[in-house]
Enzyme design. Structure first.
Site, PDB file in Angstrom:
ATOM      1  N   HIS A  19      -3.387  47.790 -59.929  1.00 56.22           N
ATOM      2  CA  HIS A  19      -3.249  49.082 -60.949  1.00 56.22           C
ATOM      3  C   HIS A  19      -4.844  49.060 -61.767  1.00 56.22           C
ATOM      4  O   HIS A  19      -5.302  50.211 -62.003  1.00 56.22           O
ATOM      5  CB  HIS A  19      -2.234  48.870 -61.858  1.00 56.22           C
ATOM      6  N   LYS A  43      14.070  52.797 -59.740  1.00 59.79           N
ATOM      7  CA  LYS A  43      13.929  51.704 -59.941  1.00 59.79           C
ATOM      8  C   LYS A  43      14.236  51.106 -61.360  1.00 59.79           C
ATOM      9  O   LYS A  43      14.321  51.864 -62.205  1.00 59.79           O
ATOM     10  CB  LYS A  43      12.349  51.033 -60.127  1.00 59.79           C
ATOM     11  N   ARG A  92      -2.147  52.558 -51.138  1.00 59.72           N
ATOM     12  CA  ARG A  92      -2.371  51.366 -50.484  1.00 59.72           C
ATOM     13  C   ARG A  92      -2.354  51.564 -49.071  1.00 59.72           C
ATOM     14  O   ARG A  92      -3.142  51.059 -48.327  1.00 59.72           O
ATOM     15  CB  ARG A  92      -1.387  50.406 -51.164  1.00 59.72           C
ATOM     16  N   SER A 130       3.933  45.983 -57.788  1.00 57.55           N
ATOM     17  CA  SER A 130       4.667  44.975 -58.892  1.00 57.55           C
ATOM     18  C   SER A 130       5.745  44.231 -58.324  1.00 57.55           C
ATOM     19  O   SER A 130       6.099  43.197 -58.819  1.00 57.55           O
ATOM     20  CB  SER A 130       5.084  46.107 -59.918  1.00 57.55           C
TER      21      SER A 130
HETATM   22  O1  PNS Z   1       4.771  53.023 -60.227  1.00 56.88           O
HETATM   23  P1  PNS Z   1       5.921  53.967 -59.847  1.00 56.88           P
HETATM   24  O2  PNS Z   1       7.191  53.516 -60.004  1.00 56.88           O
HETATM   25  O3  PNS Z   1       5.591  54.507 -58.504  1.00 56.88           O
HETATM   26  O4  PNS Z   1       5.871  55.512 -60.621  1.00 56.88           O
HETATM   27  C1  PNS Z   1       6.813  56.474 -60.317  1.00 56.88           C
HETATM   28  C2  PNS Z   1       6.637  57.545 -61.566  1.00 56.88           C
HETATM   29  C3  PNS Z   1       7.024  57.007 -62.754  1.00 56.88           C
HETATM   30  C4  PNS Z   1       5.117  57.970 -61.756  1.00 56.88           C
HETATM   31  C5  PNS Z   1       7.461  58.664 -61.245  1.00 56.88           C
HETATM   32  O5  PNS Z   1       8.791  58.164 -60.947  1.00 56.88           O
HETATM   33  C6  PNS Z   1       7.573  59.547 -62.237  1.00 56.88           C
HETATM   34  O6  PNS Z   1       6.792  60.526 -62.283  1.00 56.88           O
HETATM   35  N1  PNS Z   1       8.251  59.711 -62.978  1.00 56.88           N
HETATM   36  C7  PNS Z   1       8.764  60.900 -64.121  1.00 56.88           C
HETATM   37  C8  PNS Z   1       9.803  61.747 -63.803  1.00 56.88           C
HETATM   38  C9  PNS Z   1       8.938  62.955 -62.865  1.00 56.88           C
HETATM   39  O7  PNS Z   1       8.082  63.781 -63.108  1.00 56.88           O
HETATM   40  N2  PNS Z   1       9.164  62.760 -61.284  1.00 56.88           N
HETATM   41  C10 PNS Z   1       8.594  63.525 -60.454  1.00 56.88           C
HETATM   42  C11 PNS Z   1       9.302  64.916 -60.324  1.00 56.88           C
HETATM   43  S1  PNS Z   1      10.909  64.820 -59.815  1.00 56.88           S
END
Ligand code: PNS
Length: 169
Positions: A19, A43, A92, A130
């Site tokens: 990150h 998660k 990745r 992570s």
């Molecule tokens: O590090 P991650 O867990 O891959 O991040 C995912 C994250 C938090 C960026 C994603 O789940 C997210 O954008 N969550 C907020 C809700 C949202 O806008 N979801 C996308 C449209 S359904």
């Protein structure tokens, strides 16, 4: 000239050197980079929101154009509020692509004025996530080189594992 603002969203549970690499490179491209902790409904976070924010603030304190924030809700709504033109995502491997493609498509449908841009990970972090950090730490493995040094204590205290590092990763 309009200031170019990007959001780098994630659950950062915990933030890794992968990150940090994306943040470092993104901060050189955009005038303002907002690293935002969001909840991923897929998660269950191990670290509290405060712990995740504290870790990010600690490692990013020297970046003058990087902010750390938290938001509960849709990413595109947050981007609109912050007047951000771009969402940065790190890729990745091909295995990341399907999920990230779906996210980029739904985010575009929800708000076409916000662009998703992908940055390829530095190859030395291509295996890093992570989840891997948490798994290694939970079994007492060495997380040296996987996360910034200043975060070892906080991460290790979460798992109460006796960790010995006798190899340099
Ligand atoms: O590090 P991650 O867990 O891959 O991040 C995912 C994250 C938090 C960026 C994603 O789940 C997210 O954008 N969550 C907020 C809700 C949202 O806008 N979801 C996308 C449209 S359904």
């Amino acid at each position: 000239m309009t200031q170019k603002t990007a959001i780098y969203p994630g659950s950062f549970d915990p933030v890794t050197n992968g990150h940090l690499d994306i943040i470092d490179r993104g901060s050189k491209i955009f005038d303002r980079l907002i690293v935002t902790v969001l909840e991923n409904p897929r998660k269950n976070a191990v670290f509290s929101t405060k712990e995740r924010l504290d870790m990010l603030k600690l490692i990013l304190e020297d970046y003058t154009n990087v902010e750390v924030d938290y938001y509960q809700g849709l990413l595109v709504d947050y981007a609109e509020q912050k007047k951000a033109q771009v969402i940065i995502k790190g890729l990745r491997a091909i295995s990341d692509f399907e999920y990230e493609f779906q996210m980029a498509m739904i985010n575009h449908k929800l708000n076409p004025s916000v662009e998703t841009m992908f940055m390829m990970t530095n190859s030395k972090f291509s295996y890093l996530s992570s989840s891997i950090v948490k798994e290694v730490a939970s079994y007492g493995g060495c997380i040296q080189g996987l996360v910034p040094d200043s975060l070892y204590d906080l991460i290790l205290s979460k798992f109460q594992a006796d960790i010995k590092c006798d190899t340099i990763l």
